[in-house]
Design a protein around this motif. Structure first.
Motif, PDB file in Angstrom:
ATOM      1  N   SER A 114       0.818  -1.219   0.000  1.00  0.00           N
ATOM      2  CA  SER A 114       0.000   0.000   0.000  1.00  0.00           C
ATOM      3  C   SER A 114       0.848   1.264   0.000  1.00  0.00           C
ATOM      4  O   SER A 114       0.440   2.287  -0.554  1.00  0.00           O
ATOM      5  N   ASP A 121      -6.574   4.603   3.185  1.00  0.00           N
ATOM      6  CA  ASP A 121      -5.504   3.681   3.575  1.00  0.00           C
ATOM      7  C   ASP A 121      -6.080   2.704   4.596  1.00  0.00           C
ATOM      8  O   ASP A 121      -6.425   3.092   5.710  1.00  0.00           O
ATOM      9  N   CYS A 162      -4.610  -0.445   5.529  1.00  0.00           N
ATOM     10  CA  CYS A 162      -3.630  -1.526   5.690  1.00  0.00           C
ATOM     11  C   CYS A 162      -3.765  -2.241   7.032  1.00  0.00           C
ATOM     12  O   CYS A 162      -3.221  -3.338   7.206  1.00  0.00           O
ATOM     13  N   PHE A 173      -6.865   1.344  -0.451  1.00  0.00           N
ATOM     14  CA  PHE A 173      -5.534   0.742  -0.520  1.00  0.00           C
ATOM     15  C   PHE A 173      -5.396  -0.268   0.619  1.00  0.00           C
ATOM     16  O   PHE A 173      -5.667   0.054   1.776  1.00  0.00           O
ATOM     17  N   SER A 174      -4.977  -1.470   0.258  1.00  0.00           N
ATOM     18  CA  SER A 174      -4.809  -2.496   1.280  1.00  0.00           C
ATOM     19  C   SER A 174      -3.554  -3.297   0.987  1.00  0.00           C
ATOM     20  O   SER A 174      -2.919  -3.133  -0.053  1.00  0.00           O
ATOM     21  N   SER A 175      -3.203  -4.181   1.906  1.00  0.00           N
ATOM     22  CA  SER A 175      -1.918  -4.863   1.827  1.00  0.00           C
ATOM     23  C   SER A 175      -1.971  -6.185   2.568  1.00  0.00           C
ATOM     24  O   SER A 175      -2.750  -6.362   3.510  1.00  0.00           O
ATOM     25  N   GLY A 220       0.014  -5.753  -2.286  1.00  0.00           N
ATOM     26  CA  GLY A 220      -1.244  -5.169  -1.856  1.00  0.00           C
ATOM     27  C   GLY A 220      -2.104  -4.894  -3.067  1.00  0.00           C
ATOM     28  O   GLY A 220      -1.898  -5.457  -4.144  1.00  0.00           O
ATOM     29  N   VAL A 237      -5.047  -1.786  -4.972  1.00  0.00           N
ATOM     30  CA  VAL A 237      -5.857  -0.573  -5.029  1.00  0.00           C
ATOM     31  C   VAL A 237      -7.188  -0.979  -5.640  1.00  0.00           C
ATOM     32  O   VAL A 237      -7.215  -1.713  -6.632  1.00  0.00           O
TER      33      VAL A 237
END
Length: 397
Positions: free
Chosen positions: A100, A205, A207, A240-242, A255, A257
């Motif tokens: 991310s 964000d 995460c 956004f992740s991871s 990650g 989007v």
């Protein structure tokens, strides 16, 4: 050199190194315990390692910028299952990313017109990538301070109209870093209405979304909020992740989007030149990771045990409470956070991060002042040992 580089601030951990250099040498019989960096320390699940080993043939091909279709499909399926929404279109609404952090920074470069006097609204305290992304895109960050009486949330209605008019991008982080607060549906409703009125993009964000404490009480996500509010096209929203924190693979850099197809299209164009494709090796390991929840449940159990052990010890000393989610404690200090962190290390060999390093002075205050961030990432035994050292230190001070 790009003159905008001179506007960047030193990273918090560079400031921390300089601060610790001023500290007395800790007692030799105390092993150092570092709780300053939010780097997961739990073991990487073996099945992810095995998936990567079995994918080594993928090193012989260039990866597609858009990402492996199988990975995009796995991410879409995970989003649908995690948030109880219709699966995003894996062809138009999802892009894999190198974690991310990379994507958050790069995305700002695609949505900001540097000639337009643009503003980027950032939470304060904040992840410093937001500020750097804004500055290097030619915009100025505008900080909105977290308020303890709002569960470390924000009074969005207090932002001046002329600020909204110049805003091109707004960063949010939920669960938050450092306080672990989670945005409610009403917060999202307010932000979506403001984005529609003033034409800015929201970068969410998320995460820390999978580090929470009750299996039946999962943090609300941006895509989920949009769907609940009838915005099924996710217009103006990018999430956004991871896998880094969810699956304990920070070194894998994987990650995604997801969101507005029009924004995804432009971001893909940017990434075609930027060169941020995920290799087939990482893609196959990522497909395996997104497809399994058992290891994530176990990961949460390990964090929950640490909070159960530490919060009762530290609550009466540092006025600390359980966060909504994430693996941080956002604790108050009895005097300057910089002095406290330095003194604590010198006396106990425990490293924590001063809260003021995570924030900027805005509207007359630094909302990180007189706080420290404690990252419960080390094994439980080390975290508990650190808590006892902190307790003894507090008793003497």
């Amino acid at each position: 050199m790009n003159p905008r580089l001179s506007a960047l601030h030193p990273y918090p951990f560079e400031k921390l190194r300089q601060l610790m250099a001023q500290a007395p040498v800790p007692p030799a019989d105390l092993a150092p315990i570092n709780l300053s960096i939010g780097e997961p320390k739990h073991a990487t699940p073996a099945f992810i390692v095995d998936a990567m080993k079995n994918a080594m043939a993928g090193l012989s091909v260039y990866p597609p910028t858009k990402g492996d279709p199988a990975l995009r499909g796995a991410i879409s399926h995970w989003i649908a299952q995690r948030y109880g929404i219709a699966p995003p279109n894996p062809d138009t609404q999802i892009l894999p990313a190198l974690g991310s952090r990379e994507a958050l920074f790069a995305f700002a470069q695609t949505v900001i017109d540097p000639a337009a006097g643009s503003l980027v609204i950032c939470p304060n305290p904040f992840y410093q990538i937001y500020e750097g992304a804004a500055l290097l895109a030619g915009a100025q960050p505008w900080f909105i301070n977290a308020q303890e009486n709002l569960n470390f949330g924000y009074d969005w209605k207090a932002v001046p109209v002329d600020v909204w008019q110049r805003t091109r991008l707004l960063f949010v982080c939920s669960p938050g870093n450092p306080a672990g607060n989670v945005m409610a549906l009403d917060d999202w409703k307010t932000l979506f209405a403001l984005a529609d009125e003033y034409g800015f993009v929201i970068a969410s964000d998320e995460c820390y979304s999978e580090i929470y404490f009750k299996e039946a009480d999962r943090p609300l996500g941006g895509l989920q909020a949009a769907s609940l509010l009838g915005r099924t096209d996710f217009r103006g929203l990018m999430c956004f992740s991871s896998l880094s924190k969810r699956s304990n693979v920070p070194g894998m850099r994987s990650g995604f989007v997801a969101g507005d197809a029009a924004l995804i299209k432009q971001f893909l164009l940017y990434r075609t030149y930027h060169g941020s494709a995920i290799s087939a090796v990482v893609s196959q390991a990522s497909v395996a990771a997104w497809g399994d929840e058992t290891h994530v449940v176990e990961n949460r159990r390990l964090y929950r045990e640490k909070f159960e052990a530490l919060v009762p010890l530290l609550r009466p000393l540092l006025n600390v409470e359980w966060p909504d989610a994430s693996f941080y404690l956002w604790a108050k200090t009895p005097y300057s956070d910089l002095d406290f962190a330095r003194d604590l290390y010198g006396a106990t060999a425990v490293t924590v991060l001063p809260g003021s390093f995570l924030a900027r002075e805005a509207h007359g205050v630094n909302p990180g002042a007189n706080r420290i961030r404690i990252a419960l990432v080390a094994p439980k035994e080390q975290c508990l040992q650190a808590a006892h050292r902190i307790a003894r230190f507090m008793e003497k001070h």
